[in-house]
Design a protein around this motif. Structure first.
Motif, PDB file in Angstrom:
ATOM      1  N   ASP A  28       7.017   6.890  -8.590  1.00  0.00           N
ATOM      2  CA  ASP A  28       7.049   5.754  -9.510  1.00  0.00           C
ATOM      3  C   ASP A  28       8.378   5.020  -9.575  1.00  0.00           C
ATOM      4  OD1 ASP A  28       4.409   5.994 -10.185  1.00  0.00           O
ATOM      5  OD2 ASP A  28       4.778   7.066 -12.052  1.00  0.00           O
ATOM      6  N   ALA A  73       2.416   1.877  -3.407  1.00  0.00           N
ATOM      7  CA  ALA A  73       1.457   2.424  -4.373  1.00  0.00           C
ATOM      8  C   ALA A  73       1.382   3.940  -4.298  1.00  0.00           C
ATOM      9  CB  ALA A  73       0.074   1.812  -4.147  1.00  0.00           C
ATOM     10  N   GLU A  74       1.701   4.502  -3.151  1.00  0.00           N
ATOM     11  CA  GLU A  74       1.641   5.957  -2.958  1.00  0.00           C
ATOM     12  C   GLU A  74       2.973   6.647  -3.222  1.00  0.00           C
ATOM     13  OE1 GLU A  74      -1.205   7.621  -2.303  1.00  0.00           O
ATOM     14  OE2 GLU A  74      -2.213   5.675  -2.464  1.00  0.00           O
ATOM     15  N   ASP A 129       0.834  -1.209   0.000  1.00  0.00           N
ATOM     16  CA  ASP A 129       0.000   0.000   0.000  1.00  0.00           C
ATOM     17  C   ASP A 129       0.871   1.261   0.000  1.00  0.00           C
ATOM     18  OD1 ASP A 129      -2.233  -1.631   0.011  1.00  0.00           O
ATOM     19  OD2 ASP A 129      -2.554  -1.450   2.185  1.00  0.00           O
ATOM     20  N   ARG A 143      10.243   3.120  -3.042  1.00  0.00           N
ATOM     21  CA  ARG A 143       9.114   2.337  -3.555  1.00  0.00           C
ATOM     22  C   ARG A 143       9.567   0.913  -3.898  1.00  0.00           C
ATOM     23  NH1 ARG A 143       5.965   2.054  -9.110  1.00  0.00           N
ATOM     24  NH2 ARG A 143       3.930   1.481  -8.299  1.00  0.00           N
TER      25      ARG A 143
END
Length: 171
Positions: free
Chosen positions: A97, A93-94, A90, A102
């Motif tokens: 990119d 996803a925030e 989760d 990430r």
């Protein structure tokens, strides 16, 4: 191992992993050594390697969502439960990119367990996914750091320490 990396078969395929890693380093193929470590390290250790490297190289003005993704990975290392693994997804996803933070959180998510929602039939991640995300996180972090060669050398030393179980490989 070379098949997982998509490398052509070679006479070195029968070598033990530490010999392959040492040869890659001796040949100056540090990027390949990082990708190799991503597959050679156990999943928990590969996440620890990526998280420590990314944390060490993070800029002081890290975007809050990237910081949250990295923190989710750290929390999973402290308590590698399925709920923390899903929380890392989760947070990823925030996050940005292509941020190394990430990629650390995605390495956590793909480290084991089902990719499907908890109420559906389990769907396991590809065996190489966690390592590819971890190595990608390391390579992205060292590239963004501005001192790529030195950063990658330190990251490979940390990964090697984790591989042999040294105290220097601090998860």
């Amino acid at each position: 191992m070379t098949a997982i990396l998509g490398w052509p078969a070679s006479a070195h395929d029968a070598e033990p992993p530490e010999a392959v890693f040492d040869r890659l380093r001796a040949e100056g193929r540090d990027d390949d050594a990082a990708m190799f470590l991503g597959q050679a390290l156990p999943r928990y250790e590969v996440v620890a390697w990526a998280v420590q490297t990314v944390r060490d190289l993070a800029p002081p003005d890290l975007a809050p969502r990237d910081a949250e993704a990295l923190n989710a990975a750290v929390q999973w290392l402290r308590d590698p439960s399925d709920s923390r693994r899903r929380a890392a997804f989760d947070a990823a996803a925030e996050a940005g990119d292509a941020s190394p933070q990430r990629m650390c959180a995605l390495a956590v998510f793909f480290s084991g367990g089902s990719m499907a929602p908890p109420d559906l039939e389990p769907l396991l991640a590809p065996k190489d996914a966690a390592g590819k995300f971890a190595a990608g996180a390391v390579l992205t972090a060292v590239t963004r750091h501005g001192q790529r060669e030195e950063g990658l050398r330190k990251a490979l030393t940390l990964g090697e320490a984790l591989a042999v179980g040294s105290e220097d490989g601090r998860p």
